[in-house]
Design an enzyme around this catalytic site. Structure first.
Site, mmCIF file in Angstrom:
data_model
loop_
_atom_site.group_PDB
_atom_site.id
_atom_site.type_symbol
_atom_site.label_atom_id
_atom_site.label_comp_id
_atom_site.label_asym_id
_atom_site.label_seq_id
_atom_site.Cartn_x
_atom_site.Cartn_y
_atom_site.Cartn_z
ATOM 1 N N ALA A 315 0.828 -1.203 0.000
ATOM 2 C CA ALA A 315 0.000 0.000 0.000
ATOM 3 C C ALA A 315 0.863 1.253 0.000
ATOM 4 O O ALA A 315 1.925 1.292 0.639
ATOM 5 C CB ALA A 315 -0.919 -0.002 1.217
ATOM 6 N N MET A 321 5.144 0.189 11.543
ATOM 7 C CA MET A 321 6.051 -0.537 12.426
ATOM 8 C C MET A 321 5.458 -1.870 12.873
ATOM 9 O O MET A 321 6.181 -2.791 13.226
ATOM 10 C CB MET A 321 6.368 0.316 13.664
ATOM 11 C CG MET A 321 7.120 1.588 13.374
ATOM 12 S SD MET A 321 7.438 2.509 14.911
ATOM 13 C CE MET A 321 8.361 3.911 14.267
ATOM 14 N N ASP A 371 -14.062 0.577 10.736
ATOM 15 C CA ASP A 371 -14.450 -0.790 11.078
ATOM 16 C C ASP A 371 -13.609 -1.753 10.245
ATOM 17 O O ASP A 371 -13.185 -1.429 9.129
ATOM 18 C CB ASP A 371 -15.936 -1.006 10.777
ATOM 19 C CG ASP A 371 -16.482 -2.274 11.411
ATOM 20 O OD1 ASP A 371 -15.812 -2.843 12.303
ATOM 21 O OD2 ASP A 371 -17.584 -2.695 11.018
#
Length: 583
Positions: A315, A321, A371
């Protein structure tokens, strides 16, 4: 009764028990709203989320007993699926019943061996029941005047407590309908009607009447938000028009509605007609059927993969991290895998990260947290993964992937809607866009805090910008309840040596947070920081956070409006304070 029939009937009975309890909790929402029992409605929403797991776990105990030595016999499950499929033939909610069967199977096989012959990966009855929505809405024909129409509508949707000033509310509604719709609709033409879903939608501190205006071949979504003045009366707060505003109301960033829909698919289909751009899976989830939303999502994802050829890729944005995130150019969702080892200074376990995501699922997301759908052992076509992505997965999460011939199985992954990372959005933003998005960023932090969520890591890269221009938080590994934090002001140095020291000259406890340091989140983007300082400089003050904590400890439930405050009607008195949402 033959063993397979008892087995299938037990699962169906379990579904019916789940659905009945789900409905019982939902139908109590009206009373909580009328009594202004905001804690009650919030606790009910959480309890309803936990309901599914409780019922499937209970059913699993029974099916293990009934199946006996056949529990892991795939042929037994294939035959039981056929029996179950016949049992739900013609069932009003067959699609949700299928998902319940899938959940029982998934628990037995640890989410492996998912095949359509054993479970309902696809439904033999179709994705949804026939689209008959006419039975779930009331029709109000515009025959004399808008005043008469809305007086009848408000009477039909009245509560056990009165309207604060019904005549005023009708004037407000008619005024905005006339001014907004006159250029778009011919309200004088014959056949204009208002189609309104039969039951209110409840969430947080609001009730919503949802419908549409129909004139010939044209239609316009319309929502009336109703609020309780907490003095024994209700009032209409505004009118929301159009797909975009309704879509924000039903956003994937908000808690689930409580709505008395005995056949949810009919409501879903009506709502999808109001919001054509919103995935049906999200509409199911928005009504509390998030498990079936997951099933529907998976079916749509499979079809998307079948009809596209582009590959999964890392992406865009700064790598996380804790998470490895990937997507594909033609797809509106991202996949997030927890890394095997976290990049320093992150110190936590995989289970701690998963617990944060569970916390978000059960919390009031306040329109500011995405969500997610959680999958175990999700299979992909290996050829659809770019070489760069495969190299990254083998590097950061080798324990999470398995290659089986042409298939790549990911052992655990989260899926959520794709957004533009805020730091990337700012690169090409105009001055006006910077101003708007920085205001949104500050509002997002404030709304999360008011919902008792402290984001922890507030770097710009951890927030996304939706297609509606709203800012949403999506990095959950450091969230904690706001009341667990200890907000402090950095004490002044006592001497020159302390002032020049590269180390803190004051003690720092494990829960200590110094808001003055939040300015560091804007490193590298001074244009954005200057705007933010002007709009939300109060976030740098420990006292701001301490006041919020006290409100929460006092039991106050914040108002989270899914529309701009400027849209609210003037009631001739001071409006309750709340942090507005961008709509």
């Amino acid at each position: 009764m033959e063993r397979r029939e008892r087995f299938a009937r037990t699962i169906l009975n379990g579904f019916e028990a789940y659905f009945a309890e789900f409905q019982n909790i939902t139908m109590a929402a009206r009373s909580w709203f009328e009594n202004a029992d905001w804690h009650g409605i919030q606790q009910a929403a959480t309890r309803r989320i936990d309901l599914y797991k409780a019922h499937t776990s209970r059913v699993n105990e029974y099916v293990e007993l009934i199946a006996g030595e056949h529990l892991h016999d795939l042929e037994f499950w294939r035959e039981a699926r056929e029996v179950y499929s016949r049992m739900i033939q013609g069932h009003h909610n067959f699609e949700i019943a299928e998902t319940f069967f899938n959940s029982v199977y998934g628990a037995v096989f640890k989410h492996r061996k998912i095949r359509n012959e054993y479970v309902f990966v696809f439904s033999p009855h179709g994705d949804m029941p026939l689209p008959d929505v006419s039975k779930v809405y009331k029709t109000y024909r515009l025959e004399s005047s808008l005043n008469t129409l809305f007086e009848k509508l408000l009477d039909d949707y009245a509560f056990s407590i009165p309207y604060e000033d019904k005549a005023r509310d009708i004037r407000n509604i008619v005024g905005v309908v006339n001014s907004y719709l006159a250029p778009r609709f011919d309200l004088a033409r014959e056949g204009v009607e208002f189609q309104v879903l039969e039951h209110h939608f409840y969430r947080n501190k609001g009730a919503y009447i949802v419908g549409r205006i129909v004139s010939g071949g044209d239609s316009m979504p319309l929502v009336l938000p109703i609020l309780n003045n907490e003095k024994g009366a209700v009032y209409v707060d505004t009118v929301l028009f159009g797909s975009d505003k309704v879509s924000v109301l039903f956003s994937f960033t908000r808690s689930y509605f409580l709505v008395d829909a005995s056949i949810p698919s009919r409501y879903v289909l009506f709502l999808q007609q109001l919001m054509p751009a919103k995935p049906i899976s999200e509409i199911y989830s928005s009504m509390g059927y998030n498990k079936h939303g997951k099933t529907y999502y998976h079916r749509c994802a499979y079809r998307h993969m079948e009809n596209t050829t582009d590959k999964f890729m890392i992406a865009p944005g700064i790598k996380g991290m804790v998470m490895c995130v990937f997507t594909m150019p033609s797809y509106d969702f991202v996949f997030k895998i927890i890394k095997d080892k976290f990049t320093p200074p992150k110190e936590m376990t995989r289970e701690q990260v998963r617990e944060k995501y569970r916390m978000v699922k059960r919390a009031d997301r306040a329109g500011r947290m995405a969500d997610t759908q959680e999958f175990n052992n999700l299979a992909f076509a290996r050829e659809r993964f770019s070489d760069e992505l495969m190299e990254e997965l083998h590097k950061v999460a080798p324990s999470m992937i398995e290659e089986h011939g042409k298939a790549l199985v990911i052992r655990h992954v989260y899926v959520e809607r794709r957004m533009t990372p805020l730091n990337l959005y700012l690169h090409d933003a105009t001055d006006e866009q910077v101003r708007d998005v920085m205001d949104e960023y500050g509002n997002a932090i404030k709304q999360l805090a008011s919902a008792n969520i402290f984001p922890g890591d507030m770097l710009l890269k951890n927030f996304g910008v939706t297609r509606h221009g709203r800012v949403v938080f999506y990095d959950y590994d450091e969230i904690v309840p706001l009341v667990d934090c200890n907000f402090r002001t950095i004490p002044p140095p006592r001497n020159e040596e302390e002032e020049l020291s590269g180390q803190p000259w004051y003690s720092v406890g494990p829960n200590d947070i110094f808001p003055e340091e939040f300015r560091l989140f804007f490193s590298g983007n001074q244009r954005a920081r200057k705007v933010f300082d002007r709009l939300h400089g109060d976030l740098y003050e420990a006292s701001f956070w301490q006041r919020l904590q006290q409100r929460i400890r006092d039991g106050y439930i914040e108002d989270f409006f899914p529309y701009r405050r400027k849209l609210r009607f003037d009631r001739g008195q001071a409006l309750p304070q709340a942090i507005e949402a961008r709509g």
